[in-house]
Motif scaffolding. Structure first.
Motif, PDB file in Angstrom:
ATOM      1  N   ASP A 275       0.800  -1.218   0.000  1.00 50.60           N
ATOM      2  CA  ASP A 275       0.000   0.000   0.000  1.00 50.60           C
ATOM      3  C   ASP A 275       0.833   1.270   0.000  1.00 50.60           C
ATOM      4  O   ASP A 275       0.338   2.335  -0.365  1.00 50.60           O
ATOM      5  N   LYS A 276       2.096   1.172   0.396  1.00 51.99           N
ATOM      6  CA  LYS A 276       2.910   2.387   0.382  1.00 51.99           C
ATOM      7  C   LYS A 276       3.144   2.873  -1.044  1.00 51.99           C
ATOM      8  O   LYS A 276       3.264   4.086  -1.274  1.00 51.99           O
ATOM      9  N   PHE A 277       3.163   1.963  -2.026  1.00 51.26           N
ATOM     10  CA  PHE A 277       3.317   2.376  -3.411  1.00 51.26           C
ATOM     11  C   PHE A 277       2.015   2.963  -3.953  1.00 51.26           C
ATOM     12  O   PHE A 277       2.039   3.853  -4.801  1.00 51.26           O
ATOM     13  N   ILE A 278       0.877   2.470  -3.465  1.00 49.63           N
ATOM     14  CA  ILE A 278      -0.405   3.068  -3.838  1.00 49.63           C
ATOM     15  C   ILE A 278      -0.497   4.479  -3.254  1.00 49.63           C
ATOM     16  O   ILE A 278      -0.951   5.411  -3.929  1.00 49.63           O
ATOM     17  N   SER A 279      -0.046   4.657  -2.010  1.00 47.88           N
ATOM     18  CA  SER A 279      -0.005   5.993  -1.407  1.00 47.88           C
ATOM     19  C   SER A 279       0.882   6.925  -2.222  1.00 47.88           C
ATOM     20  O   SER A 279       0.544   8.096  -2.444  1.00 47.88           O
ATOM     21  N   LEU A 280       2.009   6.406  -2.665  1.00 49.20           N
ATOM     22  CA  LEU A 280       2.927   7.198  -3.476  1.00 49.20           C
ATOM     23  C   LEU A 280       2.254   7.640  -4.767  1.00 49.20           C
ATOM     24  O   LEU A 280       2.436   8.775  -5.217  1.00 49.20           O
ATOM     25  N   PHE A 281       1.443   6.760  -5.364  1.00 47.21           N
ATOM     26  CA  PHE A 281       0.778   7.086  -6.627  1.00 47.21           C
ATOM     27  C   PHE A 281      -0.205   8.233  -6.454  1.00 47.21           C
ATOM     28  O   PHE A 281      -0.139   9.238  -7.168  1.00 47.21           O
ATOM     29  N   TYR A 282      -1.139   8.111  -5.487  1.00 47.34           N
ATOM     30  CA  TYR A 282      -2.172   9.135  -5.418  1.00 47.34           C
ATOM     31  C   TYR A 282      -1.703  10.413  -4.721  1.00 47.34           C
ATOM     32  O   TYR A 282      -2.365  11.442  -4.797  1.00 47.34           O
ATOM     33  N   SER A 283      -0.550  10.366  -4.061  1.00 48.51           N
ATOM     34  CA  SER A 283      -0.027  11.581  -3.439  1.00 48.51           C
ATOM     35  C   SER A 283       0.926  12.336  -4.354  1.00 48.51           C
ATOM     36  O   SER A 283       1.215  13.516  -4.099  1.00 48.51           O
ATOM     37  N   THR A 284       1.414  11.691  -5.406  1.00 45.78           N
ATOM     38  CA  THR A 284       2.421  12.311  -6.265  1.00 45.78           C
ATOM     39  C   THR A 284       2.016  12.316  -7.739  1.00 45.78           C
ATOM     40  O   THR A 284       1.965  13.378  -8.383  1.00 45.78           O
ATOM     41  N   ILE A 285       1.724  11.140  -8.282  1.00 40.48           N
ATOM     42  CA  ILE A 285       1.472  11.033  -9.720  1.00 40.48           C
ATOM     43  C   ILE A 285       0.165  11.705 -10.120  1.00 40.48           C
ATOM     44  O   ILE A 285       0.108  12.455 -11.101  1.00 40.48           O
ATOM     45  N   THR A 286      -0.899  11.462  -9.351  1.00 42.49           N
ATOM     46  CA  THR A 286      -2.203  12.048  -9.680  1.00 42.49           C
ATOM     47  C   THR A 286      -2.171  13.574  -9.684  1.00 42.49           C
ATOM     48  O   THR A 286      -2.629  14.197 -10.651  1.00 42.49           O
ATOM     49  N   PRO A 287      -1.636  14.254  -8.649  1.00 43.29           N
ATOM     50  CA  PRO A 287      -1.573  15.717  -8.698  1.00 43.29           C
ATOM     51  C   PRO A 287      -0.701  16.250  -9.829  1.00 43.29           C
ATOM     52  O   PRO A 287      -0.890  17.385 -10.274  1.00 43.29           O
TER      53      PRO A 287
END
Length: 318
Positions: A275-287
Protein backbone atom coordinates in the motif's frame (compact mmCIF):
# COMPACT_ATOMS: atom_id res chain seq x y z
CA UNK A 1 9.70 0.41 37.43
CA UNK A 2 6.00 0.98 37.05
CA UNK A 3 6.53 4.70 36.51
CA UNK A 4 9.21 3.99 33.90
CA UNK A 5 6.89 1.58 32.13
CA UNK A 6 4.07 4.13 32.04
CA UNK A 7 6.48 6.69 30.65
CA UNK A 8 7.59 4.20 28.03
CA UNK A 9 4.00 3.57 26.98
CA UNK A 10 2.85 7.16 27.17
CA UNK A 11 5.70 9.25 25.78
CA UNK A 12 5.62 9.56 21.99
CA UNK A 13 8.81 8.78 20.08
CA UNK A 14 11.00 11.76 19.23
CA UNK A 15 11.17 10.68 15.58
CA UNK A 16 9.96 8.05 13.14
CA UNK A 17 12.00 6.13 10.58
CA UNK A 18 10.39 6.13 7.12
CA UNK A 19 11.62 3.03 5.34
CA UNK A 20 10.47 3.98 1.83
CA UNK A 21 12.52 1.77 -0.48
CA UNK A 22 15.59 1.51 1.75
CA UNK A 23 15.22 -2.28 1.51
CA UNK A 24 15.69 -1.87 -2.26
CA UNK A 25 18.70 0.48 -2.58
CA UNK A 26 18.85 0.04 -6.36
CA UNK A 27 15.42 1.68 -6.62
CA UNK A 28 16.23 4.85 -4.68
CA UNK A 29 18.02 6.80 -7.45
CA UNK A 30 15.48 6.21 -10.24
CA UNK A 31 12.61 6.88 -7.83
CA UNK A 32 14.36 10.05 -6.64
CA UNK A 33 14.58 11.27 -10.25
CA UNK A 34 10.92 10.39 -10.96
CA UNK A 35 9.73 12.16 -7.80
CA UNK A 36 11.86 15.24 -8.46
CA UNK A 37 10.62 15.59 -12.06
CA UNK A 38 7.02 14.89 -10.98
CA UNK A 39 7.20 17.48 -8.23
CA UNK A 40 8.61 20.15 -10.54
CA UNK A 41 5.90 19.42 -13.12
CA UNK A 42 3.20 19.40 -10.44
CA UNK A 43 4.36 22.77 -9.10
CA UNK A 44 4.55 24.38 -12.54
CA UNK A 45 1.26 22.93 -13.76
CA UNK A 46 -0.83 23.55 -10.65
CA UNK A 47 0.56 27.03 -9.98
CA UNK A 48 -0.11 27.94 -13.62
CA UNK A 49 -3.75 26.79 -13.52
CA UNK A 50 -4.30 28.49 -10.14
CA UNK A 51 -2.98 31.79 -11.51
CA UNK A 52 -4.80 31.50 -14.84
CA UNK A 53 -8.15 30.75 -13.18
CA UNK A 54 -7.77 33.81 -10.94
CA UNK A 55 -6.27 36.29 -13.39
CA UNK A 56 -8.28 35.61 -16.55
CA UNK A 57 -11.73 37.33 -16.45
CA UNK A 58 -13.18 34.76 -18.86
CA UNK A 59 -12.59 32.00 -16.31
CA UNK A 60 -14.48 33.65 -13.48
CA UNK A 61 -17.23 31.03 -13.29
CA UNK A 62 -17.97 28.27 -10.74
CA UNK A 63 -16.34 25.59 -12.91
CA UNK A 64 -13.00 27.41 -12.93
CA UNK A 65 -13.28 28.40 -9.26
CA UNK A 66 -13.42 24.67 -8.53
CA UNK A 67 -10.56 23.99 -10.95
CA UNK A 68 -8.41 26.71 -9.38
CA UNK A 69 -8.96 25.30 -5.90
CA UNK A 70 -8.30 21.76 -7.14
CA UNK A 71 -4.93 22.89 -8.51
CA UNK A 72 -4.19 24.77 -5.29
CA UNK A 73 -5.00 21.61 -3.30
CA UNK A 74 -2.82 19.44 -5.56
CA UNK A 75 0.12 21.84 -5.23
CA UNK A 76 0.08 21.66 -1.42
CA UNK A 77 -0.83 17.97 -1.50
CA UNK A 78 2.51 17.19 -3.14
CA UNK A 79 4.40 19.82 -1.13
CA UNK A 80 3.27 18.16 2.11
CA UNK A 81 4.99 14.87 1.26
CA UNK A 82 7.42 15.00 -1.67
CA UNK A 83 10.16 17.31 -0.27
CA UNK A 84 10.50 15.08 2.81
CA UNK A 85 10.65 11.99 0.58
CA UNK A 86 13.38 13.56 -1.57
CA UNK A 87 15.43 14.50 1.52
CA UNK A 88 15.14 10.97 2.92
CA UNK A 89 16.09 9.32 -0.38
CA UNK A 90 19.17 11.51 -0.62
CA UNK A 91 20.24 10.82 2.97
CA UNK A 92 21.28 7.82 5.01
CA UNK A 93 18.95 8.98 7.83
CA UNK A 94 15.36 8.30 6.76
CA UNK A 95 13.73 10.08 9.69
CA UNK A 96 11.02 12.62 10.44
CA UNK A 97 10.49 14.21 13.84
CA UNK A 98 7.28 13.43 15.73
CA UNK A 99 5.91 16.96 15.33
CA UNK A 100 6.70 16.96 11.61
CA UNK A 101 4.97 13.61 11.20
CA UNK A 102 1.86 14.93 12.98
CA UNK A 103 1.74 18.04 10.78
CA UNK A 104 2.24 15.91 7.68
CA UNK A 105 -0.63 13.48 8.22
CA UNK A 106 -2.89 16.32 9.47
CA UNK A 107 -2.44 18.45 6.36
CA UNK A 108 -2.46 15.42 4.06
CA UNK A 109 -5.79 14.22 5.48
CA UNK A 110 -7.25 17.75 5.39
CA UNK A 111 -6.34 18.33 1.74
CA UNK A 112 -7.45 14.85 0.68
CA UNK A 113 -10.92 15.19 2.25
CA UNK A 114 -11.30 18.69 0.83
CA UNK A 115 -10.44 17.44 -2.65
CA UNK A 116 -13.14 14.75 -2.41
CA UNK A 117 -15.80 17.42 -1.91
CA UNK A 118 -14.35 19.77 -4.55
CA UNK A 119 -14.51 16.94 -7.11
CA UNK A 120 -18.15 16.33 -6.15
CA UNK A 121 -18.91 20.06 -6.57
CA UNK A 122 -17.29 19.94 -10.02
CA UNK A 123 -19.52 17.00 -10.97
CA UNK A 124 -22.60 18.92 -9.80
CA UNK A 125 -21.46 21.91 -11.86
CA UNK A 126 -21.06 19.73 -14.98
CA UNK A 127 -24.52 18.21 -14.39
CA UNK A 128 -26.13 21.67 -14.37
CA UNK A 129 -24.07 22.81 -17.39
CA UNK A 130 -25.07 19.79 -19.52
CA UNK A 131 -28.61 19.06 -18.29
CA UNK A 132 -29.80 22.61 -17.57
CA UNK A 133 -27.68 24.83 -19.84
CA UNK A 134 -30.24 27.64 -20.17
CA UNK A 135 -30.66 27.90 -16.40
CA UNK A 136 -26.98 27.41 -15.53
CA UNK A 137 -26.37 31.02 -14.43
CA UNK A 138 -29.46 30.89 -12.17
CA UNK A 139 -28.85 27.46 -10.62
CA UNK A 140 -25.06 27.79 -10.27
CA UNK A 141 -24.22 31.46 -9.62
CA UNK A 142 -20.71 32.51 -8.68
CA UNK A 143 -21.49 33.01 -4.93
CA UNK A 144 -22.83 29.43 -4.72
CA UNK A 145 -19.58 28.12 -6.19
CA UNK A 146 -17.61 30.07 -3.57
CA UNK A 147 -19.86 28.73 -0.80
CA UNK A 148 -19.37 25.13 -1.97
CA UNK A 149 -15.61 25.63 -1.92
CA UNK A 150 -15.83 27.03 1.62
CA UNK A 151 -17.89 24.00 2.71
CA UNK A 152 -15.25 21.69 1.17
CA UNK A 153 -12.38 23.34 3.06
CA UNK A 154 -14.25 23.44 6.39
CA UNK A 155 -15.44 19.82 6.08
CA UNK A 156 -11.92 18.63 5.29
CA UNK A 157 -10.53 20.58 8.23
CA UNK A 158 -13.15 19.17 10.60
CA UNK A 159 -12.39 15.61 9.53
CA UNK A 160 -8.66 16.17 9.88
CA UNK A 161 -9.09 17.73 13.31
CA UNK A 162 -11.01 14.70 14.58
CA UNK A 163 -8.37 12.33 13.19
CA UNK A 164 -5.40 14.21 14.60
CA UNK A 165 -6.98 14.42 18.09
CA UNK A 166 -7.42 10.64 18.10
CA UNK A 167 -4.10 9.80 16.44
CA UNK A 168 -1.90 11.87 18.79
CA UNK A 169 -3.30 9.85 21.71
CA UNK A 170 -2.01 6.55 20.30
CA UNK A 171 0.81 4.72 22.11
CA UNK A 172 3.65 3.20 20.06
CA UNK A 173 5.58 1.30 22.78
CA UNK A 174 8.90 2.32 21.33
CA UNK A 175 7.97 1.43 17.76
CA UNK A 176 9.48 3.96 15.37
CA UNK A 177 9.71 2.28 11.98
CA UNK A 178 7.01 3.23 9.45
CA UNK A 179 7.11 1.09 6.32
CA UNK A 180 5.93 3.99 4.22
CA UNK A 181 7.20 7.01 2.28
CA UNK A 182 5.45 9.52 4.53
CA UNK A 183 3.24 9.74 7.61
CA UNK A 184 -0.36 8.74 6.96
CA UNK A 185 -3.24 8.02 9.35
CA UNK A 186 -3.76 4.31 8.45
CA UNK A 187 -0.01 3.68 8.80
CA UNK A 188 0.04 5.38 12.21
CA UNK A 189 -2.91 3.28 13.41
CA UNK A 190 -1.18 0.14 12.14
CA UNK A 191 2.03 1.03 13.98
CA UNK A 192 0.32 1.63 17.33
CA UNK A 193 0.52 -0.96 20.10
CA UNK A 194 -2.69 0.28 21.76
CA UNK A 195 -6.33 -0.58 21.17
CA UNK A 196 -7.21 1.23 17.95
CA UNK A 197 -10.88 0.23 17.66
CA UNK A 198 -12.09 3.82 18.17
CA UNK A 199 -9.59 5.15 15.62
CA UNK A 200 -10.58 2.54 13.03
CA UNK A 201 -14.31 3.12 13.56
CA UNK A 202 -13.92 6.91 13.35
CA UNK A 203 -11.81 6.64 10.21
CA UNK A 204 -14.40 4.36 8.61
CA UNK A 205 -17.24 6.79 9.39
CA UNK A 206 -15.33 9.80 8.10
CA UNK A 207 -14.30 7.96 4.95
CA UNK A 208 -17.90 6.89 4.34
CA UNK A 209 -19.09 10.48 4.74
CA UNK A 210 -16.31 12.33 2.93
CA UNK A 211 -15.37 9.77 0.27
CA UNK A 212 -18.37 7.53 -0.46
CA UNK A 213 -21.04 10.27 -0.26
CA UNK A 214 -19.20 12.59 -2.71
CA UNK A 215 -18.44 9.61 -4.96
CA UNK A 216 -22.13 8.65 -4.98
CA UNK A 217 -23.02 12.23 -5.93
CA UNK A 218 -20.44 12.13 -8.73
CA UNK A 219 -21.78 8.83 -10.11
CA UNK A 220 -25.38 10.08 -9.97
CA UNK A 221 -24.41 13.34 -11.69
CA UNK A 222 -22.66 11.54 -14.52
CA UNK A 223 -25.49 9.05 -14.82
CA UNK A 224 -27.88 11.93 -15.51
CA UNK A 225 -25.29 13.55 -17.79
CA UNK A 226 -24.91 10.35 -19.83
CA UNK A 227 -28.67 10.06 -20.21
CA UNK A 228 -28.93 13.69 -21.33
CA UNK A 229 -26.03 13.35 -23.78
CA UNK A 230 -27.50 10.25 -25.41
CA UNK A 231 -30.65 12.27 -26.18
CA UNK A 232 -28.68 14.86 -28.15
CA UNK A 233 -29.39 14.37 -31.84
CA UNK A 234 -26.20 15.73 -33.39
CA UNK A 235 -22.95 13.82 -33.05
CA UNK A 236 -21.12 17.15 -32.71
CA UNK A 237 -23.26 18.08 -29.71
CA UNK A 238 -22.63 14.71 -28.07
CA UNK A 239 -18.91 15.00 -28.67
CA UNK A 240 -18.84 18.50 -27.14
CA UNK A 241 -20.80 17.36 -24.07
CA UNK A 242 -18.59 14.32 -23.52
CA UNK A 243 -15.49 16.47 -24.01
CA UNK A 244 -16.71 18.83 -21.29
CA UNK A 245 -16.89 16.01 -18.74
CA UNK A 246 -14.25 13.48 -19.81
CA UNK A 247 -11.30 15.31 -18.22
CA UNK A 248 -13.12 15.47 -14.89
CA UNK A 249 -13.97 11.76 -15.07
CA UNK A 250 -10.31 10.90 -15.64
CA UNK A 251 -9.26 12.99 -12.62
CA UNK A 252 -11.99 11.45 -10.44
CA UNK A 253 -10.89 7.93 -11.40
CA UNK A 254 -7.20 8.62 -10.71
CA UNK A 255 -8.00 10.12 -7.31
CA UNK A 256 -10.85 7.97 -5.98
CA UNK A 257 -9.83 4.45 -6.97
CA UNK A 258 -6.55 4.31 -4.99
CA UNK A 259 -8.04 6.38 -2.14
CA UNK A 260 -10.98 3.98 -1.78
CA UNK A 261 -8.62 1.02 -1.77
CA UNK A 262 -6.42 2.61 0.88
CA UNK A 263 -9.00 4.00 3.27
CA UNK A 264 -11.90 1.55 3.04
CA UNK A 265 -9.84 -1.42 4.20
CA UNK A 266 -9.47 -1.73 7.99
CA UNK A 267 -6.07 -0.46 9.17
CA UNK A 268 -5.61 -3.81 10.95
CA UNK A 269 -5.43 -5.45 7.49
CA UNK A 270 -3.26 -2.66 6.11
CA UNK A 271 -0.45 -4.15 4.00
CA UNK A 272 2.28 -1.54 4.23
CA UNK A 273 4.61 -3.19 1.71
CA UNK A 274 2.02 -3.01 -1.08
CA UNK A 275 0.00 0.00 0.00
CA UNK A 276 2.91 2.39 0.38
CA UNK A 277 3.32 2.38 -3.41
CA UNK A 278 -0.40 3.07 -3.84
CA UNK A 279 -0.01 5.99 -1.41
CA UNK A 280 2.93 7.20 -3.48
CA UNK A 281 0.78 7.09 -6.63
CA UNK A 282 -2.17 9.14 -5.42
CA UNK A 283 -0.03 11.58 -3.44
CA UNK A 284 2.42 12.31 -6.27
CA UNK A 285 1.47 11.03 -9.72
CA UNK A 286 -2.20 12.05 -9.68
CA UNK A 287 -1.57 15.72 -8.70
CA UNK A 288 1.10 15.88 -11.41
CA UNK A 289 -1.21 14.64 -14.15
CA UNK A 290 -4.26 16.74 -13.24
CA UNK A 291 -3.11 20.10 -14.66
CA UNK A 292 -2.01 18.50 -17.93
CA UNK A 293 -5.32 16.63 -18.26
CA UNK A 294 -7.27 19.85 -17.84
CA UNK A 295 -4.91 21.96 -19.97
CA UNK A 296 -4.81 19.53 -22.89
CA UNK A 297 -8.57 18.78 -22.95
CA UNK A 298 -10.04 22.20 -22.08
CA UNK A 299 -9.93 24.84 -24.79
CA UNK A 300 -10.92 27.63 -22.37
CA UNK A 301 -7.92 26.88 -20.15
CA UNK A 302 -5.64 26.65 -23.20
CA UNK A 303 -6.94 30.00 -24.46
CA UNK A 304 -6.49 31.64 -21.05
CA UNK A 305 -2.96 30.24 -20.81
CA UNK A 306 -2.10 31.69 -24.24
CA UNK A 307 -3.48 35.09 -23.20
CA UNK A 308 -1.49 35.01 -19.96
CA UNK A 309 1.72 34.07 -21.78
CA UNK A 310 1.09 36.81 -24.35
CA UNK A 311 0.59 39.45 -21.64
CA UNK A 312 3.68 38.22 -19.79
CA UNK A 313 5.76 38.35 -22.99
CA UNK A 314 4.61 41.92 -23.77
CA UNK A 315 5.38 42.98 -20.20
CA UNK A 316 8.88 41.47 -20.34
CA UNK A 317 9.67 43.23 -23.62
CA UNK A 318 9.01 46.68 -22.17
Amino acid sequence: MRGDNQSFLGDPPKEFILLGVSDRPWLELPLFVVLLVSYILAMLGNITITLVSRLDPQLHSPMYIFLGHLSFLDFYYTTTTVPQMLVNMGSSRKTIIYGGCTVQYTIFHWLGCTECIVLAAMALDRYVAVCEPLRYAVIMPLPLGQQLVAVAWLSGFGSSLVQVVLTVQLHFCGRQVLNNFFCEVPAMIKLSCADTAVNEATLAVLVAFLVLVPLTLILLSYGFIARAVLRIQSSRGRHKAFGTCSSHLVVVSLFYLPAIYMYLQPPSSYSQEQDKFISLFYSTITPTRNPFIYTLRNKDVRGALRRLLSRTWRFCRR
